[in-house]
Design a protein around this motif. Structure first.
Motif, PDB file in Angstrom:
ATOM      1  N   VAL A  59       0.863  -1.173   0.000  1.00 39.85           N
ATOM      2  CA  VAL A  59       0.000   0.000   0.000  1.00 39.85           C
ATOM      3  C   VAL A  59       0.900   1.224   0.000  1.00 39.85           C
ATOM      4  O   VAL A  59       1.844   1.301   0.782  1.00 39.85           O
ATOM      5  N   VAL A  60       0.612   2.159  -0.884  1.00 38.90           N
ATOM      6  CA  VAL A  60       1.305   3.449  -0.893  1.00 38.90           C
ATOM      7  C   VAL A  60       0.251   4.499  -0.572  1.00 38.90           C
ATOM      8  O   VAL A  60      -0.762   4.603  -1.263  1.00 38.90           O
ATOM      9  N   LEU A  61       0.475   5.256   0.502  1.00 39.36           N
ATOM     10  CA  LEU A  61      -0.543   6.171   0.983  1.00 39.36           C
ATOM     11  C   LEU A  61       0.060   7.524   1.314  1.00 39.36           C
ATOM     12  O   LEU A  61       1.045   7.621   2.036  1.00 39.36           O
ATOM     13  N   ASP A  62      -0.555   8.555   0.764  1.00 40.32           N
ATOM     14  CA  ASP A  62      -0.220   9.938   1.121  1.00 40.32           C
ATOM     15  C   ASP A  62      -1.472  10.507   1.771  1.00 40.32           C
ATOM     16  O   ASP A  62      -2.406  10.931   1.085  1.00 40.32           O
ATOM     17  N   ARG A  63      -1.500  10.482   3.099  1.00 35.73           N
ATOM     18  CA  ARG A  63      -2.707  10.874   3.827  1.00 35.73           C
ATOM     19  C   ARG A  63      -2.996  12.361   3.685  1.00 35.73           C
ATOM     20  O   ARG A  63      -4.158  12.771   3.638  1.00 35.73           O
ATOM     21  N   GLU A  64      -1.945  13.175   3.591  1.00 31.15           N
ATOM     22  CA  GLU A  64      -2.156  14.614   3.455  1.00 31.15           C
ATOM     23  C   GLU A  64      -2.721  14.961   2.082  1.00 31.15           C
ATOM     24  O   GLU A  64      -3.640  15.771   1.960  1.00 31.15           O
ATOM     25  N   ALA A  65      -2.191  14.339   1.046  1.00 28.17           N
ATOM     26  CA  ALA A  65      -2.660  14.608  -0.317  1.00 28.17           C
ATOM     27  C   ALA A  65      -3.929  13.822  -0.658  1.00 28.17           C
ATOM     28  O   ALA A  65      -4.539  14.032  -1.701  1.00 28.17           O
ATOM     29  N   ARG A  66      -4.294  12.862   0.202  1.00 26.98           N
ATOM     30  CA  ARG A  66      -5.469  12.011  -0.006  1.00 26.98           C
ATOM     31  C   ARG A  66      -5.371  11.240  -1.312  1.00 26.98           C
ATOM     32  O   ARG A  66      -6.285  11.251  -2.137  1.00 26.98           O
ATOM     33  N   THR A  67      -4.250  10.549  -1.459  1.00 30.03           N
ATOM     34  CA  THR A  67      -4.040   9.705  -2.629  1.00 30.03           C
ATOM     35  C   THR A  67      -3.340   8.426  -2.184  1.00 30.03           C
ATOM     36  O   THR A  67      -2.798   8.353  -1.078  1.00 30.03           O
ATOM     37  N   GLY A  68      -3.340   7.452  -3.059  1.00 33.40           N
ATOM     38  CA  GLY A  68      -2.608   6.231  -2.765  1.00 33.40           C
ATOM     39  C   GLY A  68      -3.039   5.075  -3.647  1.00 33.40           C
ATOM     40  O   GLY A  68      -4.021   5.161  -4.389  1.00 33.40           O
ATOM     41  N   THR A  69      -2.274   4.007  -3.547  1.00 34.13           N
ATOM     42  CA  THR A  69      -2.529   2.817  -4.349  1.00 34.13           C
ATOM     43  C   THR A  69      -2.473   1.569  -3.470  1.00 34.13           C
ATOM     44  O   THR A  69      -1.859   1.569  -2.405  1.00 34.13           O
TER      45      THR A  69
END
Length: 193
Positions: A59-69
Motif C-alpha cells: 500500500v502506498v498512501l499519502d494521507r495529506e494529499a489524499r491519494t494512494g494505491t
C-alpha cells in the motif's frame, strides 16, 4: 534585484511543503491479513465460509494529499474452508483452477477519504484469469506506532460484494447456487523501513 531572493524563498517553501506530503509505503503483514469470503450453498441451504491463508501486497498512501494505491496478491492454493475435501475441490479445474490461475490480484487506487483516512478503493480484481473493476469499502482504518513492531502499522477491515459468474466461477449455478460472494479482508500493513 529583490525578485531573485523572493523566487528562491518561494522555491524553498514549495520544497518544504512537498517534503511533508510524501507518500508512505506499507507492506502487508501476511500473518495479520486474511481475505475471507461467504458464498451460497444450494440456493440458501447454507452459507459456506472460507479464507485464503497466504497473501502479500503493498500500500502506498499519502494521507495529506489524499491519494494512494493498493496492490494485493492472494495464493489460491491457500484456500481454507476448514474442510479438507472442500479445499481440494476448490482448487480443481471446475472451481478456482489453481494450476492454471495460481493467484488472484487486486490493483487499485484510494478513491474516497474522510479527512486523511481512506474509506474506499476502486480497482481491478483479477480472479480465474478474468479482470473486473470493483469498489472496496474500507472500515475501521487506524494507524499506530506499534509497540512490538517498533514502527508504524496501519490496519483496516475491507469489504466488497460481487457475482462470481462474472469471473467464470460457475460451479453449482446450474444446481441453484446463488452467484453472489461477500469478500472481507482483515488487513494490517507495516511501514517500510
Amino acid at each position: 534585484m529583490k525578485l531573485i531572493p523572493s523566487l528562491l524563498g518561494a522555491a524553498a517553501l514549495m520544497l518544504s511543503v512537498s517534503a511533508t506530503a510524501a507518500p508512505v509505503t506499507y507492506d502487508l503483514d501476511p500473518s495479520h491479513t486474511y481475505p475471507s469470503f461467504e458464498a451460497d450453498h444450494f440456493g440458501g441451504l447454507s452459507t459456506w465460509r472460507g479464507k485464503f491463508n497466504q497473501s502479500r501486497g503493498v500500500v502506498v498512501l499519502d494521507r495529506e494529499a489524499r491519494t494512494g494505491t493498493v496492490e494485493v496478491t492472494v495464493d489460491i492454493n491457500s484456500v481454507d474452508f476448514g474442510h479438507d475435501e472442500m479445499n481440494k475441490h476448490a482448487v480443481a479445474p471446475d472451481i478456482f483452477d489453481a494450476a492454471k490461475y495460481p493467484t488472484a490480484t487486486f490493483k487499485g487506487k484510494f478513491t474516497k477519504f474522510d479527512g486523511d483516512r481512506p474509506e474506499e478503493a476502486t480497482g481491478d480484481l483479477t480472479l480465474r484469469g478474468v479482470t473486473r473493476q470493483v469498489k472496496m469499502d474500507i472500515d475501521d482504518f487506524k494507524c499506530i506506532d506499534h509497540p512490538m513492531a517498533k514502527r508504524e502499522v496501519c490496519g483496516a477491515d475491507v469489504s466488497t460484494e460481487f457475482s462470481r459468474k462474472d469471473f467464470g466461477l460457475n460451479f453449482g449455478l446450474d444446481m441453484g447456487f446463488k452467484p453472489e460472494v461477500k469478500l472481507k479482508i482483515q488487513v494490517e500493513a507495516a511501514r517500510r523501513q
